[in-house]
Design an enzyme around this catalytic site. Structure first.
Site, PDB file in Angstrom:
ATOM      1  N   CYS A 224      52.210 -44.512  16.272  1.00 28.84           N
ATOM      2  CA  CYS A 224      52.199 -42.573  17.194  1.00 28.84           C
ATOM      3  C   CYS A 224      51.352 -41.561  16.306  1.00 28.84           C
ATOM      4  O   CYS A 224      51.186 -41.474  15.026  1.00 28.84           O
ATOM      5  CB  CYS A 224      53.694 -42.445  17.065  1.00 28.84           C
ATOM      6  SG  CYS A 224      53.669 -40.826  18.384  1.00 28.84           S
ATOM      7  N   CYS A 241      59.214 -36.044  18.753  1.00 22.68           N
ATOM      8  CA  CYS A 241      58.203 -36.717  19.351  1.00 22.68           C
ATOM      9  C   CYS A 241      58.222 -36.156  21.087  1.00 22.68           C
ATOM     10  O   CYS A 241      59.005 -36.685  21.111  1.00 22.68           O
ATOM     11  CB  CYS A 241      57.601 -37.803  18.455  1.00 22.68           C
ATOM     12  SG  CYS A 241      56.280 -38.758  19.569  1.00 22.68           S
ATOM     13  N   CYS A 246      58.447 -42.781  23.494  1.00 18.80           N
ATOM     14  CA  CYS A 246      58.278 -42.727  21.797  1.00 18.80           C
ATOM     15  C   CYS A 246      59.570 -41.654  21.953  1.00 18.80           C
ATOM     16  O   CYS A 246      60.376 -41.957  21.542  1.00 18.80           O
ATOM     17  CB  CYS A 246      57.066 -41.712  21.136  1.00 18.80           C
ATOM     18  SG  CYS A 246      57.590 -41.576  18.709  1.00 18.80           S
ATOM     19  N   CYS A 251      62.644 -35.909   9.885  1.00 17.85           N
ATOM     20  CA  CYS A 251      63.340 -34.633   9.561  1.00 17.85           C
ATOM     21  C   CYS A 251      61.233 -32.917   9.083  1.00 17.85           C
ATOM     22  O   CYS A 251      60.507 -34.028   8.914  1.00 17.85           O
ATOM     23  CB  CYS A 251      63.703 -34.705   8.609  1.00 17.85           C
ATOM     24  SG  CYS A 251      63.947 -33.606   7.473  1.00 17.85           S
ATOM     25  N   CYS A 316      34.164 -40.090 -12.071  1.00 12.96           N
ATOM     26  CA  CYS A 316      35.282 -39.109 -12.615  1.00 12.96           C
ATOM     27  C   CYS A 316      36.006 -38.574 -11.391  1.00 12.96           C
ATOM     28  O   CYS A 316      35.981 -39.889 -10.202  1.00 12.96           O
ATOM     29  CB  CYS A 316      34.002 -37.782 -11.970  1.00 12.96           C
ATOM     30  SG  CYS A 316      33.269 -37.505  -9.762  1.00 12.96           S
ATOM     31  N   HIS A 340      39.659 -26.561 -13.530  1.00 17.33           N
ATOM     32  CA  HIS A 340      40.622 -27.407 -13.483  1.00 17.33           C
ATOM     33  C   HIS A 340      40.658 -28.307 -14.491  1.00 17.33           C
ATOM     34  O   HIS A 340      41.242 -28.138 -15.429  1.00 17.33           O
ATOM     35  CB  HIS A 340      41.140 -28.206 -11.754  1.00 17.33           C
ATOM     36  CG  HIS A 340      42.231 -29.631 -12.368  1.00 17.33           C
ATOM     37  ND1 HIS A 340      43.511 -29.025 -12.415  1.00 17.33           N
ATOM     38  CD2 HIS A 340      41.768 -30.562 -12.162  1.00 17.33           C
ATOM     39  CE1 HIS A 340      43.622 -30.155 -12.527  1.00 17.33           C
ATOM     40  NE2 HIS A 340      43.582 -31.155 -12.680  1.00 17.33           N
TER      41      HIS A 340
END
Length: 838
Positions: A224, A241, A246, A251, A316, A340
């Site tokens: 779906c 949905c 369906c 949640c 990497c 980062h």
């Protein structure tokens, strides 16, 4: 005239006889033909003019006349006539050869003209074909479609195959094979001419756009692809949905199937448990090294949760999701920025695992402390290097430029001297500007970017300790799971992946405590007896708060360090009204927690066979009119049998009759009196070097256990007062030190008692039948007269409409006397009888 012609022909014939090489003959013939084309009249009138020989003057030869020559003169005349006839024939043959060569040359010229015409036509045809840069084949121009975004051309077959591969691998930002310009969707449709692939392309494009929306939620049902844009649904997290057929409910927060009576954490833990069971039963679900893909090589994207496989080829850790385009770090699985890998996040650009917490903290402290020194050192080296290096560099460049040219030495030396002089003047300015700009940037990075990035990522390891200052945690998160197998976890922590049912969710009533502990350096945690791990139970009793937390590791050989920090701040007069939250992490599935009446009682203190021990330090403050409640939590491993210890106190008794219990022996004690406040400090230490005291305690327990009476809980239920006491006597009492107590009395009516009491059993039929033998309970009391006996104490607890009133009879027997450092310690026997009325 005739003689001259005969002489010329004879000479020509002699020349022909000499020059018999065909190459030379052909060259001469070509020369003659060229002369004919130039229109020489003299060559056309004479038949012998076809051969043009240079006139060479030869020296006259001396003739010798002999008698024989006179007689042979006639014969020579006949021979000369024959040679003349042969010369004429040779000239005719040469002329025929010339005519044939001329005709051949004309034919060659005609063929050359025709071939030139053919080549021009072929070149025109070849100009209509273009070589494809992908397949390196030549195709006609009509096989090269025009692209809107760039001028590069490739054949339609190569482009179609290229687009198919890109779309099938969900890469929708398709660019030109020769540059970075992206294809227009209209061009993609024209090149593909495939409706199925175009539907996939549009679906991937839509998914890529929806993933960037934070309120978009995808239906978790299989097969779906419906998405719900739920704006402002955090308070009402139930979504449905909208696709026909369906109707799946899920949640909003955890994006999983709707769980009506559970929190997201509980549902996640249940899913992780079921996934782990299925993984254990079916080996085909879990990835192993034998199948070619390890669990560390497959991770979900932090934005769209699409699974990504990273090849273990030394590449990497900067990853880009092909579905949503998210750039994240493979080690920490977080979206990253440009700084980062330059910040102390612990993630390396090419490494396979991040730094440990200890290494990150040490790096941070070293950076903050050593940054001024390092920056000053760099500036001190850079300034003279730039002042000296720039002129040298400029001089060498000018010298190399004028080295290969025709320039005078004076001019070259003048140019070098001028450049060096100018660079000497400019280099201090350049060095000053560089240092003046670079040093503030480095200081801003060290004291600005680094702390902000650490606090944003939560990896600095510094936290507040309940208002008691700053706490630095050195325990390594990444080494907790060392030695364990791959555990199937549903995006939860390691602690949530285990059997950790949360029992009770009550408020602690203002009682604050913080105790974090991990197992000490143990190599053989599984050496502890099985009966402890199978029959262990944790008691949450009224008037106490027991908080246990599992460290979350499946290791057998683990090296962790114990770190304890306890903050006790709560002061109360009564014992009732407190509840605790206990998290069980034992191997046994039938471990339970029972809320019963009484004070906080201790549990087991198992020791390793190799002498490894757990060391805890607790500071307790008490006031004459107030009693302090202690709460603690311990973090234990799965394989070990270490149990949580709790300390407590009782109140509600008459003044002078009250007693306080302590669950650890005191190693050092001092007498201090400060304005009516009594302060007692104790340190619990479990050592293995007290063999003589162990033997004495074992003898005492063996003598007291025979005299101990087992009271009855009811008519049909067995004894409950002796549960698990043998474990305490075997593991705890065998290695404890001699008890040293000291007390300073603020008044003659105030007395303090320290007792070591075994744990109450859980009321369970299967545990009561297998309860171990009884053990005596040693009580150390110190009063003014050392002859006071505790009276009967009643502790009542009400729970709902049912009242349980156990009665505890405390009386003392013979006193054991012991002298240590001129201090007298008296050890009394304590017998407990519990009677309940239901």
């Amino acid at each position: 005239m005739q003689e001259q012609e005969i002489g010329f022909i004879s000479k020509y014939n002699e020349g022909l006889c000499v020059n018999t090489d065909p190459v030379s003959i052909l060259t001469s013939i070509l020369d003659m033909s060229l002369h004919r084309q130039m229109g020489s009249d003299r060559d056309l009138q004479s038949s012998a003019s076809s051969v043009s020989l240079p006139s060479v003057k030869k020296a006259p030869k001396k003739r010798r006349i002999s008698i024989g020559s006179l007689f042979r003169r006639k014969k020579d005349n006949k021979r000369k006539s024959r040679e003349l006839n042969g010369g004429v024939d040779g000239i005719a043959s040469i002329e025929s050869i010339h005519s044939e060569m001329c005709t051949d040359k004309n034919s060659i010229f005609s063929t050359n003209t025709s071939s030139d015409n053919g080549l021009t036509s072929i070149s025109k045809q070849i100009g209509d074909f273009i070589e494809c840069p992908l397949c390196l084949l030549r195709h006609s121009k009509d096989r090269f479609p025009d692209i809107m975004t760039c001028h590069h051309r490739s054949c339609v077959d190569c482009l179609r195959q290229y687009l198919r591969i890109e779309i099938s691998e969900s890469r929708v930002n398709i660019s030109c094979p020769e540059c970075t310009e992206r294809f227009n969707p209209h061009d993609i449709r024209l090149i593909l001419s495939d409706d199925v692939l175009m539907e996939k392309y549009e679906e991937f494009m839509l998914r890529r756009w929806l993933v960037a929306d934070p309120d978009c939620r995808w239906c978790p049902a299989p097969d779906c692809g419906y998405a719900v844009i739920a704006f402002g649904c955090a308070s009402c997290p139930k979504l449905t949905c909208g696709r026909e057929g369906c109707g799946t409910e899920f949640c909003y927060h955890c994006k999983q199937i709707w769980h009506p009576n559970q929190t997201c954490d509980a549902a996640r833990q249940e899913r992780a448990q079921s996934l782990r069971l299925r993984t254990i039963r079916s080996s085909s679900i879990s990835y192993s090294q034998e199948s070619g893909a390890a669990a560390d090589d497959i991770k979900p994207c932090p934005r769209c949760a699409a699974y990504i496989i990273k090849m273990n080829d030394g590449s990497c850790n900067h990853m880009t999701c092909a579905v949503c385009g998210c750039e994240f770090c493979w080690l920490c699985m977080k979206e990253i920025s440009d700084l980062h890998y330059l910040s102390p996040s612990g993630c390396t650009f090419w490494g396979k695992k991040p730094w440990s917490r200890k290494k990150k903290i040490l790096w941070q402290l070293g950076t903050l402390v050593g940054a001024p020194v390092g920056i000053a050192l760099i500036a001190g080296i850079a300034i003279p290097a730039m002042i000296i290096g720039i002129p040298v560099y400029v001089g060498r460049k000018i010298h190399n430029r004028y080295e290969g040219k025709d320039v005078s030495k004076h001019k070259r030396n003048l140019a070098i001297a001028g450049g060096v002089t100018l660079s000497v003047i400019v280099s201090p300015v350049v060095a000053a500007v560089t240092v003046g700009i670079g040093v503030p940037i480095m200081l801003a990075y060290v004291y600005g970017v680094v702390p902000i990035s650490l606090c944003r990522s939560g990896g600095c390891g510094v936290s507040a300790g309940n208002g008691k200052g700053v706490r630095i945690e050195f325990d390594d998160e990444n080494d907790i799971n060392v030695g364990g197998t791959n555990t199937a976890v549903d995006t939860t922590s390691v602690a949530e992946a285990r059997h950790n049912p949360s029992i009770g969710e009550g408020s602690v009533g203002g009682l604050t405590g913080s105790l974090s502990a991990s197992g000490s350096h143990m190599d053989r945690i599984g050496a502890i007896r099985d009966n402890l791990s199978e029959t262990a139970s944790t008691m949450a009793l009224a008037g106490a708060s027991i908080t246990g937390s599992l460290s979350g590791s499946a290791m057998v050989n683990c090296f962790n360090r114990l770190e304890v920090q306890a903050d006790v701040q709560k002061e109360r007069y009564s014992l009732s009204g407190e509840s605790g939250t206990v998290s069980l992490g034992t191997v046994s599935d039938n471990a339970s927690t029972k809320a019963m009446a009484g004070s906080i009682l201790n549990s087991y203190i198992p020791l390793d066979k190799e002498g490894n021990s757990m060391e805890v330090q607790v500071d307790i403050e008490s006031k004459p009119s107030k009693f302090r409640h202690n709460s603690g939590s311990s973090s234990v491993d799965d394989g070990s049998a270490t149990r949580s210890h709790a300390g407590g106190s009782s109140s509600g008794l008459p003044e002078g009759k009250s007693s306080a219990t302590k669950w650890s022996k005191e190693a050092t004690a001092g007498k201090k009196s400060k304005s009516g406040k009594l302060r007692k400090k104790g340190n619990m230490k479990i050592n293995e070097t007290r063999e003589d005291m162990d033997a004495q305690l074992l003898e005492q327990q063996s003598t007291n256990s025979s005299e101990f009476e087992a009271p009855s809980l009811s008519d049909s239920m067995p004894s409950v007062a002796d549960s698990h006491s043998s474990h305490f006597s075997e593991f705890s009492c065998s290695d404890l030190e001699s008890m040293k107590t000291s007390c300073s009395h603020g008044s003659s009516d105030y007395h303090t008692r320290f007792a070591t009491v075994n744990i109450l059993p859980e009321v369970e039929n299967d545990r009561l039948e297998n309860s171990p033998h009884q053990c005596s309970i040693s009580v150390v009391t110190q009063t003014a007269s050392c002859s006071e006996v505790s009276q009967l104490n009643h502790i009542a607890e009400e729970h709902g409409n049912n009242g349980i009133k156990p009665n505890v009879d405390l009386y003392f027997g013979d006193a054991l006397k012991e002298t240590n450092n001129n201090h007298s310690h008296q050890t009394m026997e304590l017998k407990v009888a519990i009677q309940t009325e239901i």
